[in-house]
Design a protein around this motif. Structure first.
Motif, mmCIF file in Angstrom:
data_model
loop_
_atom_site.group_PDB
_atom_site.id
_atom_site.type_symbol
_atom_site.label_atom_id
_atom_site.label_comp_id
_atom_site.label_asym_id
_atom_site.label_seq_id
_atom_site.Cartn_x
_atom_site.Cartn_y
_atom_site.Cartn_z
ATOM 1 N N UNK A 102 0.819 -1.207 0.000
ATOM 2 C CA UNK A 102 0.000 0.000 0.000
ATOM 3 C C UNK A 102 0.854 1.258 0.000
ATOM 4 N N UNK A 103 0.428 2.272 -0.739
ATOM 5 C CA UNK A 103 1.128 3.555 -0.819
ATOM 6 C C UNK A 103 0.122 4.651 -0.498
ATOM 7 N N UNK A 104 0.462 5.525 0.456
ATOM 8 C CA UNK A 104 -0.518 6.465 0.977
ATOM 9 C C UNK A 104 0.074 7.883 1.102
ATOM 10 N N UNK A 105 -0.749 8.871 0.694
ATOM 11 C CA UNK A 105 -0.510 10.301 0.933
ATOM 12 C C UNK A 105 0.548 10.907 0.006
ATOM 13 N N UNK A 106 0.161 12.021 -0.598
ATOM 14 C CA UNK A 106 1.068 12.874 -1.366
ATOM 15 C C UNK A 106 1.115 14.236 -0.672
ATOM 16 N N UNK A 107 1.638 15.247 -1.372
ATOM 17 C CA UNK A 107 1.791 16.566 -0.756
ATOM 18 C C UNK A 107 0.444 17.155 -0.366
ATOM 19 N N UNK A 108 -0.552 16.961 -1.224
ATOM 20 C CA UNK A 108 -1.895 17.487 -0.966
ATOM 21 C C UNK A 108 -2.914 16.534 -1.565
ATOM 22 N N UNK A 109 -4.189 16.747 -1.198
ATOM 23 C CA UNK A 109 -5.239 15.893 -1.715
ATOM 24 C C UNK A 109 -5.252 14.529 -1.048
ATOM 25 N N UNK A 110 -5.926 13.581 -1.703
ATOM 26 C CA UNK A 110 -6.062 12.220 -1.175
ATOM 27 C C UNK A 110 -5.488 11.231 -2.182
ATOM 28 N N UNK A 111 -4.594 10.385 -1.710
ATOM 29 C CA UNK A 111 -3.974 9.418 -2.602
ATOM 30 C C UNK A 111 -3.804 8.080 -1.895
ATOM 31 N N UNK A 112 -4.277 7.010 -2.556
ATOM 32 C CA UNK A 112 -4.091 5.642 -2.074
ATOM 33 C C UNK A 112 -3.845 4.733 -3.267
ATOM 34 N N UNK A 113 -2.791 3.956 -3.196
ATOM 35 C CA UNK A 113 -2.512 2.957 -4.227
ATOM 36 C C UNK A 113 -2.205 1.622 -3.571
ATOM 37 N N UNK A 114 -2.837 0.567 -4.060
ATOM 38 C CA UNK A 114 -2.639 -0.767 -3.498
ATOM 39 C C UNK A 114 -2.306 -1.727 -4.632
ATOM 40 N N UNK A 115 -1.216 -2.469 -4.481
ATOM 41 C CA UNK A 115 -0.843 -3.501 -5.441
ATOM 42 C C UNK A 115 -0.802 -4.855 -4.769
ATOM 43 N N UNK A 116 -1.328 -5.861 -5.441
ATOM 44 C CA UNK A 116 -1.354 -7.226 -4.905
ATOM 45 C C UNK A 116 -0.644 -8.144 -5.896
ATOM 46 N N UNK A 117 0.415 -8.793 -5.439
ATOM 47 C CA UNK A 117 1.162 -9.735 -6.262
ATOM 48 C C UNK A 117 0.981 -11.136 -5.704
ATOM 49 N N UNK A 118 0.436 -12.028 -6.534
ATOM 50 C CA UNK A 118 0.257 -13.433 -6.146
ATOM 51 C C UNK A 118 1.251 -14.273 -6.928
ATOM 52 N N UNK A 119 2.061 -15.052 -6.216
ATOM 53 C CA UNK A 119 3.093 -15.876 -6.832
ATOM 54 C C UNK A 119 3.005 -17.311 -6.341
#
Length: 333
Positions: A102-119
């Motif tokens: 999970x990747x959260x928060x930038x300088x301003x606004x709302x930001x969320x990025x989630x990556x799921x890797x299945x191996x």
């Protein structure tokens, strides 16, 4: 045997001379039946213990050394958070791994990025492992400068990971494993828009057992790069370089806790050409066994230093996020 002997004598009415000859024959057999490891039941417990100790004492020295060199039982691959240890598993093992980043928060606004890797990991030899994988991504962007608002979840792409163990930490001063993972993506995890990306990552994973079965340390060197084509057929190229360090302490039979530090540098161009920003992340790590074949590990990292090029403000929140987190589940078949 004495009782059987007397009964036999009574039934067959042997002569005194026959009895004497039988006793002599019995006596000649006793040294054979008293070999170590086949002690008669009438020997005392103390005598048996002494015999066992004597047998252990004469074990070949090589056998004792092999016993001392046995693995400590800790698989170091996933005990350091984003950083990784040199262990790859044992020959013939098959393991399912689901890694959520999970990747959260930038300088301003709302930001969320989630990556799921299945191996699915296949350990082909004691030194070589291959792991095909498929990835999913979800991005939520709202009010972030220089980014278009977007909400998207989709299948992101596929990868194929290779790992080769060069040095085994059980017999060498430290462990070393080389990592390579080419990948293809149809989804930009940063923006959430369609894109065609072809890239790969390479790493050297080193670790060492500082205190046997208790304290572990790792150092990783990572490089990743890729070329992307957007919907307008415009190409862009970027790369990233990072150095990670972590230490983990075994606090119980099923729990390991630690801390991790990472230094990341972002570049335009595949060859680390034009520096655009850097970031330092710190965070705690954990690894635990939920069952004998099920493991859970993770970390939460916070950017504590960094700067984007041409931006005098503290931290690089243009190329990196304020927080990065990871939760990983492993199931060994």
């Amino acid at each position: 045997m004495v009782l059987q002997f007397e009964a036999a004598c009574g039934r067959r009415k042997k002569s005194i001379l026959g009895v004497a000859l039988s006793i002599l024959a019995l006596g000649s057999m006793l040294p054979v039946s008293a070999d170590a490891g086949d002690a008669p039941s009438w020997l005392s417990t103390a005598s048996a213990s002494s015999t066992s100790a004597a047998v252990r004492a004469v074990k070949p020295r090589a056998e004792l050394l092999d016993a001392q060199a046995q693995h400590d039982g800790v698989d170091t691959e996933h005990i350091f958070g984003f950083s990784m240890g040199s262990d790859i598993g044992k020959k013939g093992e098959i393991e399912l791994e689901i890694e959520n980043v999970g990747r959260f928060n930038r300088r301003a606004g709302s930001y969320t990025g989630v990556g799921v890797l299945s191996q699915v990991k296949f350990v082909l030899t004691d030194n070589f492992r291959v792991a095909p994988g498929i990835s999913f991504a979800s991005t939520r962007v709202s009010g972030v400068p220089d980014m278009i608002d977007n909400r998207r979840t989709a299948v992101a792409g596929a990868s194929l990971e290779f790992r080769y163990k060069v040095l085994d930490r059980d017999v060498m001063p430290f462990g070393l494993t080389l990592h390579a993972a080419p990948a293809w993506n149809r989804f930009d995890e940063l923006t959430g828009f369609d894109v065609q990306t072809y890239g790969s990552e390479f790493a050297a994973l080193m670790d060492k057992e500082l205190i046997r079965n208790t304290l572990f340390a790792t150092v990783n060197v990572w490089y990743s790069g890729g070329a992307s084509r957007d919907l307008s057929n415009a190409w862009s190229r970027d790369s990233e370089f990072s150095v990670n360090g972590a230490m983990s302490y075994k606090v119980g039979p099923d729990l390991i806790l630690g801390a991790e530090a990472r230094y990341l540098r972002a570049y335009d161009g595949l060859g680390l050409d034009r520096f655009v920003g850097d970031a330092v992340y710190l965070g705690p790590t954990f690894s635990m066994h939920l069952a004998h074949n099920v493991g859970l590990s993770g970390t939460w990292s916070t950017q504590v230093a960094g700067r984007a090029i041409n931006d005098p403000r503290r931290l690089d929140l243009t190329n990196f996020e304020r927080h990065q987190a990871m939760l990983r589940l492993n199931y060994l078949f």
